[in-house]
Design a protein around this motif. Structure first.
Motif, PDB file in Angstrom:
ATOM      1  N   GLY A  18       0.715  -1.446  -0.029  1.00  0.00           N
ATOM      2  CA  GLY A  18       0.035   0.121   0.187  1.00  0.00           C
ATOM      3  C   GLY A  18       0.784   1.208   0.037  1.00  0.00           C
ATOM      4  O   GLY A  18       0.291   2.340   0.337  1.00  0.00           O
ATOM      5  N   LYS A  19       2.100   1.215  -0.330  1.00  0.00           N
ATOM      6  CA  LYS A  19       2.879   2.436  -0.530  1.00  0.00           C
ATOM      7  C   LYS A  19       2.386   3.605  -1.191  1.00  0.00           C
ATOM      8  O   LYS A  19       2.245   4.726  -0.679  1.00  0.00           O
ATOM      9  CB  LYS A  19       4.358   2.117  -1.012  1.00  0.00           C
ATOM     10  CG  LYS A  19       5.054   0.735  -0.196  1.00  0.00           C
ATOM     11  CD  LYS A  19       6.379   0.677  -0.973  1.00  0.00           C
ATOM     12  CE  LYS A  19       6.149  -0.055  -2.283  1.00  0.00           C
ATOM     13  NZ  LYS A  19       5.990  -1.467  -2.506  1.00  0.00           N
ATOM     14  N   SER A  20       1.858   3.366  -2.303  1.00  0.00           N
ATOM     15  CA  SER A  20       1.346   4.339  -3.151  1.00  0.00           C
ATOM     16  C   SER A  20       0.214   5.089  -2.778  1.00  0.00           C
ATOM     17  O   SER A  20       0.117   6.347  -2.611  1.00  0.00           O
ATOM     18  CB  SER A  20       1.232   3.924  -4.794  1.00  0.00           C
ATOM     19  OG  SER A  20       2.312   3.449  -5.167  1.00  0.00           O
ATOM     20  N   VAL A  21      -0.866   4.125  -2.308  1.00  0.00           N
ATOM     21  CA  VAL A  21      -2.121   4.864  -1.950  1.00  0.00           C
ATOM     22  C   VAL A  21      -1.982   5.557  -0.637  1.00  0.00           C
ATOM     23  O   VAL A  21      -2.334   6.786  -0.296  1.00  0.00           O
ATOM     24  CB  VAL A  21      -3.060   3.791  -1.803  1.00  0.00           C
ATOM     25  CG1 VAL A  21      -4.477   4.356  -1.363  1.00  0.00           C
ATOM     26  CG2 VAL A  21      -3.426   2.840  -3.026  1.00  0.00           C
ATOM     27  N   THR A  22      -1.022   4.951   0.381  1.00  0.00           N
ATOM     28  CA  THR A  22      -0.814   5.367   1.467  1.00  0.00           C
ATOM     29  C   THR A  22      -0.208   6.760   1.573  1.00  0.00           C
ATOM     30  O   THR A  22      -0.499   7.952   2.219  1.00  0.00           O
ATOM     31  CB  THR A  22      -0.037   4.502   2.537  1.00  0.00           C
ATOM     32  OG1 THR A  22      -0.741   3.281   2.671  1.00  0.00           O
ATOM     33  CG2 THR A  22       0.333   5.110   3.781  1.00  0.00           C
ATOM     34  N   GLY A  23       1.030   6.822   0.662  1.00  0.00           N
ATOM     35  CA  GLY A  23       1.878   8.130   0.419  1.00  0.00           C
ATOM     36  C   GLY A  23       0.975   9.091   0.006  1.00  0.00           C
ATOM     37  O   GLY A  23       1.112  10.300   0.468  1.00  0.00           O
ATOM     38  N   GLN A  24       0.074   8.808  -0.954  1.00  0.00           N
ATOM     39  CA  GLN A  24      -0.937   9.971  -1.558  1.00  0.00           C
ATOM     40  C   GLN A  24      -1.634  10.422  -0.430  1.00  0.00           C
ATOM     41  O   GLN A  24      -1.978  11.755  -0.350  1.00  0.00           O
ATOM     42  CB  GLN A  24      -1.920   9.442  -2.648  1.00  0.00           C
ATOM     43  CG  GLN A  24      -1.377   9.308  -3.907  1.00  0.00           C
ATOM     44  CD  GLN A  24      -2.060   8.266  -4.811  1.00  0.00           C
ATOM     45  OE1 GLN A  24      -3.334   8.357  -4.820  1.00  0.00           O
ATOM     46  NE2 GLN A  24      -1.442   7.846  -5.799  1.00  0.00           N
ATOM     47  N   ILE A  25      -2.052   9.641   0.566  1.00  0.00           N
ATOM     48  CA  ILE A  25      -3.072  10.246   1.577  1.00  0.00           C
ATOM     49  C   ILE A  25      -2.353  11.119   2.473  1.00  0.00           C
ATOM     50  O   ILE A  25      -2.623  12.182   2.820  1.00  0.00           O
ATOM     51  CB  ILE A  25      -3.624   9.015   2.282  1.00  0.00           C
ATOM     52  CG1 ILE A  25      -4.635   8.254   1.469  1.00  0.00           C
ATOM     53  CG2 ILE A  25      -4.514   9.659   3.699  1.00  0.00           C
ATOM     54  CD1 ILE A  25      -5.196   6.815   2.052  1.00  0.00           C
ATOM     55  N   VAL A  26      -1.015  10.575   3.028  1.00  0.00           N
ATOM     56  CA  VAL A  26      -0.047  11.140   3.827  1.00  0.00           C
ATOM     57  C   VAL A  26       0.456  12.690   3.006  1.00  0.00           C
ATOM     58  O   VAL A  26       0.200  13.421   3.862  1.00  0.00           O
ATOM     59  CB  VAL A  26       1.126  10.250   4.015  1.00  0.00           C
ATOM     60  CG1 VAL A  26       2.329  11.293   4.655  1.00  0.00           C
ATOM     61  CG2 VAL A  26       0.912   9.228   4.599  1.00  0.00           C
ATOM     62  N   ALA A  27       0.456  12.734   1.884  1.00  0.00           N
ATOM     63  CA  ALA A  27       1.111  14.007   1.126  1.00  0.00           C
ATOM     64  C   ALA A  27      -0.236  15.081   1.440  1.00  0.00           C
ATOM     65  O   ALA A  27       0.182  16.278   1.504  1.00  0.00           O
ATOM     66  CB  ALA A  27       1.539  13.751  -0.240  1.00  0.00           C
ATOM     67  N   SER A  28      -1.206  14.287   0.868  1.00  0.00           N
ATOM     68  CA  SER A  28      -2.485  15.338   0.897  1.00  0.00           C
ATOM     69  C   SER A  28      -2.806  16.115   2.093  1.00  0.00           C
ATOM     70  O   SER A  28      -3.107  16.986   2.580  1.00  0.00           O
ATOM     71  CB  SER A  28      -3.600  14.978   0.042  1.00  0.00           C
ATOM     72  OG  SER A  28      -4.548  14.221   0.955  1.00  0.00           O
ATOM     73  N   ARG A  29      -2.586  15.186   3.292  1.00  0.00           N
ATOM     74  CA  ARG A  29      -2.918  15.360   4.730  1.00  0.00           C
ATOM     75  C   ARG A  29      -1.729  16.595   5.169  1.00  0.00           C
ATOM     76  O   ARG A  29      -2.172  17.463   6.021  1.00  0.00           O
ATOM     77  CB  ARG A  29      -2.841  14.334   5.560  1.00  0.00           C
ATOM     78  CG  ARG A  29      -4.041  13.572   5.483  1.00  0.00           C
ATOM     79  CD  ARG A  29      -5.374  13.803   6.259  1.00  0.00           C
ATOM     80  NE  ARG A  29      -5.068  13.815   7.727  1.00  0.00           N
ATOM     81  CZ  ARG A  29      -4.898  12.935   8.556  1.00  0.00           C
ATOM     82  NH1 ARG A  29      -5.272  11.635   8.209  1.00  0.00           N
ATOM     83  NH2 ARG A  29      -4.657  13.122   9.890  1.00  0.00           N
ATOM     84  N   LEU A  30      -0.650  16.218   4.750  1.00  0.00           N
ATOM     85  CA  LEU A  30       0.335  17.028   5.381  1.00  0.00           C
ATOM     86  C   LEU A  30       0.683  18.406   4.367  1.00  0.00           C
ATOM     87  O   LEU A  30       1.756  19.243   4.426  1.00  0.00           O
ATOM     88  CB  LEU A  30       1.856  16.243   5.449  1.00  0.00           C
ATOM     89  CG  LEU A  30       1.462  15.147   6.429  1.00  0.00           C
ATOM     90  CD1 LEU A  30       3.041  14.548   6.676  1.00  0.00           C
ATOM     91  CD2 LEU A  30       1.235  15.892   7.794  1.00  0.00           C
ATOM     92  N   HIS A  31      -0.138  18.454   3.178  1.00  0.00           N
ATOM     93  CA  HIS A  31       0.309  19.464   2.384  1.00  0.00           C
ATOM     94  C   HIS A  31       1.784  19.409   1.336  1.00  0.00           C
ATOM     95  O   HIS A  31       2.325  20.441   1.390  1.00  0.00           O
ATOM     96  CB  HIS A  31      -0.017  20.910   2.789  1.00  0.00           C
ATOM     97  CG  HIS A  31      -1.441  20.804   3.352  1.00  0.00           C
ATOM     98  ND1 HIS A  31      -2.759  20.819   2.511  1.00  0.00           N
ATOM     99  CD2 HIS A  31      -1.734  20.887   4.712  1.00  0.00           C
ATOM    100  CE1 HIS A  31      -3.846  20.894   3.427  1.00  0.00           C
ATOM    101  NE2 HIS A  31      -3.133  20.871   4.662  1.00  0.00           N
TER     102      HIS A  31
END
Ligand code: S3P
Length: 171
Positions: free
Chosen positions: A14-27
Motif C-alpha cells: 500500500g505504499k502508493s495509496v498510503t503515500g498519496q493520503i499522507v501527502a495530501s494530509r500534510l500538504h
C-alpha cells in the motif's frame, strides 16, 4: 523545510495509496518513483524490464533515489526492490524518515492478484510461491528499517495515520 517521508516495503503493502493520503494530509508533494521512472523512460516498468533488463531498471531507480535525496518536504512511495541496494536506504535516511510497510504473503497475494503491472510476478503461474520466495530473500532488508507499520488489517487510511504519527514523534 521538513524531512522527506519515504515509504518502502514489498509490492502490495500500500505504499502508493498510503503515500498519496499522507501527502495530501500534510500538504506535501507526492512522488511515486515507479511513475516518475515510467514517465521519463516513456514506457511501463514491465517494458523496461522486458526490453532493457532488471539491471537497467535498478540503475534508473538508483539515480532517482540520488536525485530525490537532495530534496525536502516530499512524500515518496518507492518500488518494492529499492531496499536491494543499501546505498538507496542510506541516501534516503540522510535527508528523510524511512518507514517500512509490512503485510503477510497471503494478504499481498490478495492485493496483487487482480493487477498485471508487476514484472517480477508476471508469467509465474504460482504467484503465491513467487511472493514467498521474494519476501524470504528480502526479509532481512525490510526488517532492518527501524520504523515499521503492519498493514495486514489496515486500510491505506489507517496506514497513513500511523505514518503521520510516527513522523510527528520524530520531530
Ligand atoms: C519491484 C516492485 C515494483 C516495481 C518493480 C520492481 C520489486 O514496485 O518497482 O516492478 O522489485 O519489488 P511496487 O512495489 O510498487 O509494486
Amino acid at each position: 523545510m521538513a524531512k522527506n517521508i519515504i515509504l518502502v516495503g514489498f509490492m502490495g503493502t500500500g505504499k502508493s495509496v498510503t503515500g498519496q493520503i499522507v501527502a495530501s494530509r500534510l500538504h506535501r508533494e507526492f512522488i511515486d518513483m515507479d511513475h516518475v521512472i515510467e514517465e521519463r523512460a516513456g514506457k511501463k516498468i514491465s517494458e523496461i524490464f522486458a526490453d532493457e533488463g532488471e539491471a537497467r531498471f535498478r540503475a534508473l531507480e538508483r539515480s532517482l533515489v540520488q536525485e530525490l535525496s537532495q530534496r525536502e518536504n516530499l512524500v515518496i512511495a518507492t518500488g518494492g526492490g529499492v531496499v536491494l541496494n543499501p546505498d538507496n536506504i542510506a541516501d534516503f535516511s540522510r535527508t528523510g524518515t524511512v518507514i517500512c510497510l509490512h503485510a503477510n504473503p497471503d494478504i499481498i497475494l490478495k492485493r496483487v492478484s487482480q493487477q498485471q503491472h508487476r514484472p517480477l510476478l508476471e508469467g509465474d503461474d504460482d504467484k503465491a510461491r513467487k511472493i514467498r520466495d521474494l519476501l524470504e530473500k528480502r526479509e532481512a532488508l525490510y526488517k532492518a528499517i527501524p520504523l515499521q507499520i503492519d498493514t495486514d488489517n489496515h486500510t491505506a487510511r489507517d496506514s497513513a495515520e500511523e505514518v503521520i504519527a510516527l513522523t510527528s514523534l520524530e520531530k
